[in-house]
Design a protein around this motif. Structure first.
Motif, PDB file in Angstrom:
ATOM      1  N   ARG A  95       0.842  -1.201   0.000  1.00 44.66           N
ATOM      2  CA  ARG A  95       0.000   0.000   0.000  1.00 44.66           C
ATOM      3  C   ARG A  95       0.879   1.254   0.000  1.00 44.66           C
ATOM      4  O   ARG A  95       0.613   2.219  -0.725  1.00 44.66           O
ATOM      5  N   ALA A  96       1.954   1.167   0.816  1.00 46.06           N
ATOM      6  CA  ALA A  96       2.865   2.318   0.891  1.00 46.06           C
ATOM      7  C   ALA A  96       3.486   2.592  -0.478  1.00 46.06           C
ATOM      8  O   ALA A  96       3.585   3.746  -0.907  1.00 46.06           O
ATOM      9  N   GLY A  97       3.915   1.531  -1.144  1.00 49.43           N
ATOM     10  CA  GLY A  97       4.538   1.676  -2.466  1.00 49.43           C
ATOM     11  C   GLY A  97       3.604   2.349  -3.452  1.00 49.43           C
ATOM     12  O   GLY A  97       4.019   3.232  -4.218  1.00 49.43           O
ATOM     13  N   ARG A  98       2.341   1.937  -3.408  1.00 46.72           N
ATOM     14  CA  ARG A  98       1.361   2.542  -4.329  1.00 46.72           C
ATOM     15  C   ARG A  98       1.095   3.998  -3.945  1.00 46.72           C
ATOM     16  O   ARG A  98       0.901   4.854  -4.807  1.00 46.72           O
ATOM     17  N   ALA A  99       1.116   4.237  -2.636  1.00 41.37           N
ATOM     18  CA  ALA A  99       0.933   5.622  -2.171  1.00 41.37           C
ATOM     19  C   ALA A  99       2.087   6.507  -2.647  1.00 41.37           C
ATOM     20  O   ALA A  99       1.883   7.654  -3.055  1.00 41.37           O
ATOM     21  N   PHE A 100       3.313   5.944  -2.601  1.00 45.48           N
ATOM     22  CA  PHE A 100       4.488   6.707  -3.066  1.00 45.48           C
ATOM     23  C   PHE A 100       4.282   7.143  -4.526  1.00 45.48           C
ATOM     24  O   PHE A 100       4.518   8.297  -4.880  1.00 45.48           O
ATOM     25  N   VAL A 101       3.840   6.177  -5.346  1.00 45.44           N
ATOM     26  CA  VAL A 101       3.663   6.473  -6.775  1.00 45.44           C
ATOM     27  C   VAL A 101       2.573   7.533  -6.961  1.00 45.44           C
ATOM     28  O   VAL A 101       2.720   8.455  -7.779  1.00 45.44           O
ATOM     29  N   ALA A 102       1.514   7.413  -6.178  1.00 44.18           N
ATOM     30  CA  ALA A 102       0.425   8.392  -6.272  1.00 44.18           C
ATOM     31  C   ALA A 102       0.922   9.786  -5.903  1.00 44.18           C
ATOM     32  O   ALA A 102       0.592  10.778  -6.571  1.00 44.18           O
ATOM     33  N   ILE A 103       1.735   9.851  -4.858  1.00 48.12           N
ATOM     34  CA  ILE A 103       2.282  11.156  -4.426  1.00 48.12           C
ATOM     35  C   ILE A 103       3.185  11.718  -5.525  1.00 48.12           C
ATOM     36  O   ILE A 103       3.145  12.905  -5.836  1.00 48.12           O
TER      37      ILE A 103
ATOM     38  N   ASP B 196       3.086  11.139  -8.736  1.00 46.36           N
ATOM     39  CA  ASP B 196       2.369  11.548  -9.945  1.00 46.36           C
ATOM     40  C   ASP B 196       1.538  12.813  -9.733  1.00 46.36           C
ATOM     41  O   ASP B 196       1.472  13.666 -10.609  1.00 46.36           O
ATOM     42  N   ASN B 197       0.890  12.924  -8.593  1.00 45.80           N
ATOM     43  CA  ASN B 197       0.125  14.140  -8.299  1.00 45.80           C
ATOM     44  C   ASN B 197      -0.232  14.135  -6.815  1.00 45.80           C
ATOM     45  O   ASN B 197      -1.154  13.433  -6.395  1.00 45.80           O
ATOM     46  N   ASP B 198       0.517  14.874  -6.037  1.00 47.07           N
ATOM     47  CA  ASP B 198       0.331  14.771  -4.581  1.00 47.07           C
ATOM     48  C   ASP B 198      -1.024  15.327  -4.124  1.00 47.07           C
ATOM     49  O   ASP B 198      -1.598  14.858  -3.143  1.00 47.07           O
ATOM     50  N   LEU B 199      -1.545  16.302  -4.889  1.00 48.50           N
ATOM     51  CA  LEU B 199      -2.848  16.863  -4.530  1.00 48.50           C
ATOM     52  C   LEU B 199      -3.944  15.805  -4.722  1.00 48.50           C
ATOM     53  O   LEU B 199      -4.785  15.574  -3.836  1.00 48.50           O
ATOM     54  N   ALA B 200      -3.871  15.148  -5.874  1.00 50.05           N
ATOM     55  CA  ALA B 200      -4.841  14.082  -6.158  1.00 50.05           C
ATOM     56  C   ALA B 200      -4.709  12.960  -5.139  1.00 50.05           C
ATOM     57  O   ALA B 200      -5.712  12.399  -4.682  1.00 50.05           O
ATOM     58  N   ALA B 201      -3.448  12.639  -4.779  1.00 50.30           N
ATOM     59  CA  ALA B 201      -3.211  11.568  -3.808  1.00 50.30           C
ATOM     60  C   ALA B 201      -3.847  11.918  -2.467  1.00 50.30           C
ATOM     61  O   ALA B 201      -4.483  11.076  -1.824  1.00 50.30           O
ATOM     62  N   GLU B 202      -3.714  13.175  -2.068  1.00 51.80           N
ATOM     63  CA  GLU B 202      -4.263  13.618  -0.782  1.00 51.80           C
ATOM     64  C   GLU B 202      -5.791  13.531  -0.804  1.00 51.80           C
ATOM     65  O   GLU B 202      -6.414  13.114   0.175  1.00 51.80           O
ATOM     66  N   VAL B 203      -6.360  13.931  -1.936  1.00 53.22           N
ATOM     67  CA  VAL B 203      -7.819  13.884  -2.080  1.00 53.22           C
ATOM     68  C   VAL B 203      -8.315  12.443  -1.968  1.00 53.22           C
ATOM     69  O   VAL B 203      -9.382  12.166  -1.420  1.00 53.22           O
ATOM     70  N   MET B 204      -7.485  11.506  -2.446  1.00 58.04           N
ATOM     71  CA  MET B 204      -7.867  10.091  -2.394  1.00 58.04           C
ATOM     72  C   MET B 204      -7.688   9.497  -0.998  1.00 58.04           C
ATOM     73  O   MET B 204      -7.946   8.324  -0.778  1.00 58.04           O
ATOM     74  N   GLY B 205      -7.183  10.289  -0.072  1.00 53.03           N
ATOM     75  CA  GLY B 205      -7.068   9.829   1.308  1.00 53.03           C
ATOM     76  C   GLY B 205      -5.679   9.387   1.715  1.00 53.03           C
ATOM     77  O   GLY B 205      -5.484   8.772   2.762  1.00 53.03           O
TER      78      GLY B 205
END
Lengths: 349, 412
Positions: A195-203, A205-214
């Protein structure tokens, strides 16, 4: 994955190696690593050991920069933290290497946490400057703690020991480094699948979008710093135990730039890319060293050495322009070409 | 007939084979790593030129030096092996292994970072090495790296001795370190050095650091010296550090001939000849200890090197005095091998033999006046010289201020 290979269970789907040929390639590679010291010279063994250490370090940087998008120019500073913690614990307190190594990794990880704190507020160029400052602060602290670290004089570091077995020969150290490098690669592969690894990639690619996704940016960015620096700490500790000496001069700032270069050449955000990049630039390093005296026959020695140095910069620039996804993408393209041949040929035409 | 032809071929082959064995050139390798890129690039390029010319000279004349009677064995050719290590320890390690595998019997460490990384490995292999790095750390065991100019702390002791000799005021002179912020520069910060200065009658003011190669003028550091009323600033810098520092001193009106009287003294690896060449009148007053004589000196070693350069590089005279350093290193390396060859034949010669029967047996090796004194090495004695030369720039010229005893400040 090969053609016609279908995963029927979750276990199969989760496996890192899917086909017998992949397992065969892995076993052949490990066997090659195992028998290497029998066939190769001390020089090649030294180069392979240094490549192994570089791979561990670049894995850390890859997790932090390649996966999480947090560019760090202080990576070598964190290596120095690990190096000195291991050196002090083994040389001054007489701890066994196997206890000192995890402590060194943890200490570097903790240092990463401290210097990673600003990453929530700053990014891009400003984060580069903050991590760059981290390098110089760490080196400054090491130099000031003369009674503990030896300051500019450095300190002697004992060879690692497993029970009564002292890892004092080049072959033994090679095995030690390779085991840890393989383990580090395996862990890095698995981190990227969590989960952390996927979160890293999300951050990344777009940290704002990642934050919105929780995704909790603060926690995951710090996790990336911690893990990245943990790897750096292990690499640093292995480096000074190999030298038998710890000195701040063994951790020059420029090496952080080269580690980033390795990531660019290999391919950011890919475990295989980190390995390929470290191998490619280290081998290029050796090539330019050999080429120096050869070129000196035609031009002045200093110019020859500089030309060789420039060659590395040119390689990085060429990769940035022509293959920004690195060697790993190039390798993927070659594989695809071979797999689809002869149709790939027609397509290319 | 056919049999005779085969016999003839066999005899010819035998003769050729035996001939090739008999007349096979015996080669001995010297050299090591050079830092041809990075802050020591200028120094190392000159060192390499010195090495190259000495190897040429020995191969041509089979002499060790014009002023020496000892000859180099006529059947042994000397070959120079070198690689650029970029002053990177990691690179130096694989270079060391490569050159060792090629059969090098002696080694060269380019600078402090490399010497620190290779120190234990050299001891493990019993490999004697020369180095232009002279940090106090080389004095601690194992001590198989040999220096040919005084270690940094002894350079500074000589500057302090010279300055105190000319001190006229009744108060104690105030001294401070103004030194490079790397391991080389900071290696002078040992308790023994401060104690030496205090015992010599100085009042110690503190330390200021300047980047090894400054990217901006060290104004703050120099103003600190001014505010703390420092009379003598001493430190270890390379020329790319010393030159901008002295320029800024002049701008701030600091120097022996300026409004604020202060002398700045550095140890080698700051070299006074390239300093004076580059700075002209602006560099007046800088004191350098442990350096080589200028090119117009009358010492036989200097005259010989000038002649060599005229012969081997007629269009490219290397004025950087580290050419002399390269020459001295090559001479020491080859002398160690020559001495070792007296007890062990070349075929059986190992680095350990060169260390024990070569380097450790070098006693009063006459360097033709290139070094402060003849070189003497031994177990526990890695500092080859016993005297420290002190020079000062005056109206763009280099003036010798005398030689001072090597104080061996670092007691390890």
């Amino acid at each position: 994955m090969g053609r016609g290979t279908f995963q029927e269970t979750y276990a199969q789907d989760m496996a890192i190696f899917h086909t017998p040929s992949q397992w065969g390639a892995l076993i052949a590679f490990l066997a090659l690593l195992l028998v290497c010291p029998v066939f190769v010279s001390d020089r090649v063994l030294t180069i392979l050991t240094m490549i192994g250490i570089a791979i561990i370090s670049v894995h850390g940087l890859n997790i932090l920069t390649g996966y999480c998008g947090q560019i760090s120019m202080g990576h070598v500073g964190f290596m120095a933290v690990g190096a000195y913690v291991s050196a002090i614990l083994t040389a001054k307190l007489g701890w066994p290497f196997w206890c000192a190594l995890p402590c060194a990794a943890l200490a570097a990880g903790m240092a990463g946490l401290v210097f990673g704190l600003p990453s929530l507020k700053i990014r891009g160029f400003y984060l580069i400057m903050a991590t760059l400052a981290a390098h110089f602060i760490i080196i400054w602290i090491i130099l000031q703690l003369r009674s503990i670290t030896g300051g500019p004089d450095g300190m002697a570091v004992p060879k690692p020991r497993i029970g009564s077995l002292v890892i004092d020969s080049k072959a033994r150290y090679y095995y030690l480094v390779m085991v840890i490098a393989c383990l580090a690669t395996y862990i890095a592969v698995n981190i990227t699948r969590t989960r952390a690894g996927r979160a890293f990639v999300a951050i990344r690619d777009n940290d704002l979008a990642a934050e919105v996704m929780g995704i909790n940016l603060f926690i995951y960015k710090l996790q990336a710093f911690f893990i990245g620096c943990l790897y750096a700490g292990v690499a640093g500790a292995l480096l000074v135990h190999y030298y038998g000496f710890a000195s701040v001069d063994q951790f020059p700032f420029m090496d952080s730039v080269w580690y980033l270069g390795m990531l660019i050449v290999g391919g950011m955000g890919s475990i295989a890319g980190a390995v390929l990049g470290a191998v490619a630039l280290k081998l290029l390093d050796e090539l330019v060293t050999i080429m120096g005296p050869v070129l000196a026959a035609a031009v002045a020695a200093q110019a020859a050495a500089s030309l060789a140095l420039m060659a590395r910069g040119v390689v990085i620039i060429l990769f940035l322009i022509f293959e920004p996804r690195g060697l790993v993408h190039l390798w993927g393209a070659v594989k695809a070409y071979v797999r689809l041949w002869p149709f790939s040929r027609e397509e290319a035409e | 007939m056919k049999r005779n032809i085969w016999l003839g071929v066999a005899v010819c082959a035998l003769v050729l084979l035996s001939g090739s064995t008999l007349f096979a050139a015996k080669t001995v390798y010297i050299g090591g790593t050079m830092s041809l890129t990075g802050p020591y690039a200028e120094d190392s390029a000159a060192v390499l030129a010195g090495f190259q010319d000495y190897v040429k000279y020995v191969n041509e004349t089979k002499q060790m030096a014009p002023w020496r009677k000892e000859k180099w064995p006529s059947d042994i050719t000397v070959e120079l092996l070198w690689r650029d290590d970029e002053l990177k320890p990691a690179k130096a390690l694989s270079i060391y292994e490569e050159l060792k595998a090629k059969g090098i019997l002696v080694y060269r460490c380019s600078g402090s970072p490399v010497a620190l990384a290779l120190k234990d490995r050299l001891k493990q292999d019993n490999m004697g090495a020369t180095s232009m790095s002279t940090g106090s750390f080389l004095m601690t065991p194992p001590g198989t790296i040999f220096t040919y100019y005084p270690i940094y702390t002894d350079d500074l002791a000589a500057v302090a001795d010279w300055f105190k000799k000319g001190w006229k005021e009744s108060r104690k002179p105030r001294v401070a370190y103004l030194t490079a912020d790397n391991s080389m520069g900071k290696s002078i910060e040992i308790p023994e050095m401060e104690a030496y200065l205090k015992n010599a009658g100085y009042e110690f003011a503190g330390t200021q650091y300047v980047p090894l190669v400054p990217t901006s003028p060290p104004t703050t550091q120099l103003m600190w010296l001014k505010q703390n009323k420092v009379d003598l600033a001493v430190g270890i810098m390379v020329n790319p550090g010393a030159q901008p520092t002295v320029k800024e001193m002049v701008r701030l009106g600091m120097g022996p001939n300026q409004q604020y009287k202060m002398v700045f003294g550095v140890g080698t690896p700051c070299h006074i000849v390239p300093f004076a060449d580059a700075m002209g009148d602006l560099g007046d007053g800088l004191v350098v200890a442990g350096d080589y004589p200028p090119w117009d000196d009358s010492a036989p070693g200097i005259k010989w090197m000038v002649e060599l350069q005229k012969k081997y590089r007629p269009d490219k005279f290397v004025r950087h005095t580290q050419y002399m350093g390269g020459m001295v290193e090559a001479m020491s390396q080859l002398e160690a091998i020559r001495l070792a060859l007296q007890t062990t034949p070349l075929e059986k010669l190992k680095p350990a033999d060169v260390l024990d029967n070569g380097f450790y047996k070098i006693k009063n090796l006459d360097m033709g006046g290139i070094t402060g004194s003849p070189l003497t090495y031994g177990p526990g004695k890695i500092e080859g010289v016993d005297l420290v030369r002190v020079d000062q720039t005056e109206k763009s010229k280099i003036v010798n201020r005398g030689t001072f005893p090597c104080r061996h400040v670092y007691t390890h």
